[in-house]
Design an enzyme around this catalytic site. Structure first.
Site, PDB file in Angstrom:
ATOM      1  N   ASP A  94       0.837  -1.217   0.000  1.00 29.84           N
ATOM      2  CA  ASP A  94       0.000   0.000   0.000  1.00 29.84           C
ATOM      3  C   ASP A  94       0.870   1.264   0.000  1.00 29.84           C
ATOM      4  O   ASP A  94       0.413   2.341  -0.365  1.00 29.84           O
ATOM      5  CB  ASP A  94      -0.979  -0.003   1.188  1.00 29.84           C
ATOM      6  CG  ASP A  94      -0.292  -0.248   2.513  1.00 29.84           C
ATOM      7  OD1 ASP A  94       0.618   0.524   2.864  1.00 29.84           O
ATOM      8  OD2 ASP A  94      -0.657  -1.218   3.220  1.00 29.84           O
ATOM      9  N   ASP A 144       9.000 -12.127  -4.093  1.00 26.08           N
ATOM     10  CA  ASP A 144       8.714 -12.747  -2.805  1.00 26.08           C
ATOM     11  C   ASP A 144       9.789 -12.285  -1.815  1.00 26.08           C
ATOM     12  O   ASP A 144      10.987 -12.358  -2.120  1.00 26.08           O
ATOM     13  CB  ASP A 144       8.758 -14.268  -2.980  1.00 26.08           C
ATOM     14  CG  ASP A 144       8.428 -14.992  -1.691  1.00 26.08           C
ATOM     15  OD1 ASP A 144       9.101 -14.741  -0.667  1.00 26.08           O
ATOM     16  OD2 ASP A 144       7.504 -15.812  -1.690  1.00 26.08           O
ATOM     17  N   GLY A 145       9.369 -11.807  -0.659  1.00 23.31           N
ATOM     18  CA  GLY A 145      10.308 -11.266   0.325  1.00 23.31           C
ATOM     19  C   GLY A 145      11.338 -12.288   0.768  1.00 23.31           C
ATOM     20  O   GLY A 145      12.498 -11.935   1.038  1.00 23.31           O
ATOM     21  N   ASP A 162       6.287  -5.646   6.769  1.00 19.88           N
ATOM     22  CA  ASP A 162       4.890  -5.177   6.761  1.00 19.88           C
ATOM     23  C   ASP A 162       4.065  -6.230   6.034  1.00 19.88           C
ATOM     24  O   ASP A 162       3.582  -6.025   4.923  1.00 19.88           O
ATOM     25  CB  ASP A 162       4.821  -3.818   6.047  1.00 19.88           C
ATOM     26  CG  ASP A 162       3.442  -3.185   6.142  1.00 19.88           C
ATOM     27  OD1 ASP A 162       2.581  -3.741   6.853  1.00 19.88           O
ATOM     28  OD2 ASP A 162       3.236  -2.148   5.507  1.00 19.88           O
ATOM     29  N   PRO A 169       0.712 -16.316   0.851  1.00 22.68           N
ATOM     30  CA  PRO A 169       2.095 -15.940   0.547  1.00 22.68           C
ATOM     31  C   PRO A 169       2.824 -15.304   1.729  1.00 22.68           C
ATOM     32  O   PRO A 169       4.046 -15.229   1.770  1.00 22.68           O
ATOM     33  CB  PRO A 169       1.944 -14.934  -0.601  1.00 22.68           C
ATOM     34  CG  PRO A 169       0.550 -14.427  -0.521  1.00 22.68           C
ATOM     35  CD  PRO A 169      -0.268 -15.556   0.048  1.00 22.68           C
TER      36      PRO A 169
HETATM   37  N1  SAM Z   1      -0.089  -4.686   8.064  1.00 22.65           N
HETATM   38  C1  SAM Z   1      -1.162  -4.959   7.252  1.00 22.65           C
HETATM   39  C2  SAM Z   1      -2.121  -5.924   7.969  1.00 22.65           C
HETATM   40  O1  SAM Z   1      -1.653  -6.747   8.769  1.00 22.65           O
HETATM   41  O2  SAM Z   1      -3.288  -5.828   7.771  1.00 22.65           O
HETATM   42  C3  SAM Z   1      -0.654  -5.485   5.968  1.00 22.65           C
HETATM   43  C4  SAM Z   1      -0.163  -4.453   5.022  1.00 22.65           C
HETATM   44  S1  SAM Z   1       0.454  -4.881   3.490  1.00 22.65           S
HETATM   45  C5  SAM Z   1      -0.856  -4.449   2.448  1.00 22.65           C
HETATM   46  C6  SAM Z   1       0.808  -6.593   3.337  1.00 22.65           C
HETATM   47  C7  SAM Z   1       1.415  -6.904   1.960  1.00 22.65           C
HETATM   48  O3  SAM Z   1       2.311  -8.001   2.045  1.00 22.65           O
HETATM   49  C8  SAM Z   1       0.381  -7.265   0.898  1.00 22.65           C
HETATM   50  O4  SAM Z   1       0.331  -6.283  -0.084  1.00 22.65           O
HETATM   51  C9  SAM Z   1       0.877  -8.607   0.351  1.00 22.65           C
HETATM   52  O5  SAM Z   1       0.709  -8.748  -1.048  1.00 22.65           O
HETATM   53  C10 SAM Z   1       2.345  -8.577   0.754  1.00 22.65           C
HETATM   54  N2  SAM Z   1       2.965  -9.909   0.836  1.00 22.65           N
HETATM   55  C11 SAM Z   1       2.401 -11.052   1.280  1.00 22.65           C
HETATM   56  N3  SAM Z   1       3.283 -12.049   1.213  1.00 22.65           N
HETATM   57  C12 SAM Z   1       4.439 -11.534   0.719  1.00 22.65           C
HETATM   58  C13 SAM Z   1       5.717 -12.096   0.422  1.00 22.65           C
HETATM   59  N4  SAM Z   1       5.982 -13.400   0.626  1.00 22.65           N
HETATM   60  N5  SAM Z   1       6.675 -11.265  -0.063  1.00 22.65           N
HETATM   61  C14 SAM Z   1       6.427  -9.940  -0.269  1.00 22.65           C
HETATM   62  N6  SAM Z   1       5.222  -9.378  -0.018  1.00 22.65           N
HETATM   63  C15 SAM Z   1       4.253 -10.162   0.477  1.00 22.65           C
END
Ligand code: SAM
Length: 284
Positions: A94, A144-145, A162, A169
């Site tokens: 975001d 992917d992180g 975050d 994922p």
């Molecule tokens: N803190 C917020 C909550 O708990 O409600 C989450 C905010 S943020 C929008 C989370 C982001 O992490 C999402 O956009 C998602 O696509 C991303 N995400 C999930 N798994 C991931 C991964 N393995 N690597 C990188 N980004 C990832």
């Protein structure tokens, strides 16, 4: 963990936070409904909270209360570092965490988000969060992180996780092996901060995390703060470092113009309620 039982229809969006309780939003407008390769992305408009982003039916951020979360995710770590140069954010598509990081004179901030569709949707509907990506110090990686952290050769002053809840994922972003890799990519005097979930809903997960994080880092503290639209209202974060204790830093370097975080909030957020402290110090 939170239930994925949200029903987003044209009149009302509900998130079942437990089997028997939750949160609802009257829907003024549905702005975005799409299914990416990773998750369902929905954005609605609500009279009180403004724009609300859901991923797989779980509230991620709202226009009205996003600063509670984004400030508390970023500033307790950044304010402790004398000259933060390189910052990595994993997740956070975001853009809210990046916006807060760029309030410091950092040289470079990486945002590693797995889902390009989250970036695109937030660019359109949350420009006050996503706008940070156009800062020349920001670099976006769609990846992917876990893959990113395994292959990077950079060393970071601060790493911010975050993530979403530990399902799909995001599950890997809560695992022990991921934190081990983060530690390897951190400068010796660096800090990792990770969102950790709801204070009472995810107590068992906090217990497990506390066990391995305390073995892995010289300093492993939890802190908590309210986020009105997250389950049960109080959210937790982990602060991890081998050298920096957030409670003994003499001078916090806080950028001007914040809406939630200040030095009193910094100290008080690390004071934990009795039930929570017990859960962390007496892991089963
Ligand atoms: N803190 C917020 C909550 O708990 O409600 C989450 C905010 S943020 C929008 C989370 C982001 O992490 C999402 O956009 C998602 O696509 C991303 N995400 C999930 N798994 C991931 C991964 N393995 N690597 C990188 N980004 C990832």
């Amino acid at each position: 963990m939170r239930k994925k039982a949200l029903i987003s229809n044209r009149r009302e969006a509900q998130e079942y936070q437990t089997e028997s309780s939750g949160m609802f939003f009257k829907v003024k407008n549905v702005l975005c409904e799409k299914k990416s390769a990773f998750q369902r992305i929905e954005i609605i408009e609500n009279d009180f909270f403004g724009r609300v982003l859901f991923l797989d039916g779980l509230v991620q951020t709202t226009e009205r209360d996003e600063f509670f979360y984004h400030e508390m995710l970023v500033h307790p770590a950044l304010a402790c570092i004398r000259r933060p140069e390189k910052v990595l954010i994993i997740g956070g598509g975001d853009g809210g965490a990046l916006r807060e990081v760029l309030k410091y004179p950092v040289k470079k901030a990486w945002l590693v988000e797995i889902d390009q569709e989250v970036i695109k949707a937030c660019a359109k509907y949350f420009p006050w969060l996503n706008g940070a990506l156009s800062d020349p110090r920001a670099e976006l990686a769609i990846a992917d992180g876990f893959d990113f952290i395994q292959t990077t050769t950079e060393k970071f002053d601060v790493i911010i996780v975050d993530s979403s809840d530990p399902v799909g994922p995001s599950a890997i972003l809560h695992a022990r092996k991921f934190f081990l890799k983060l530690k390897q990519a951190l400068k010796p005097e660096g800090v990792i901060v990770a969102q950790a979930g709801s204070q009472i809903l995810h107590l068992q997960e906090h217990r497990q995390k506390a066990t391995f994080l305390k073995r892995m880092f010289g300093i492993a503290r939890f802190y908590c703060s309210p986020v009105p639209t997250y389950p049960v209202g109080t959210w937790c974060y982990t602060f991890l470092s081998d050298q920096i204790d957030p409670l003994t830093v003499r001078k916090l370097r806080i950028p001007p113009g914040l809406k939630y975080y200040n030095s009193d909030i910094h100290s008080s957020s690390f004071s934990l309620p009795v039930f929570f402290e017990k859960a962390l110090t007496r892991p089963r």
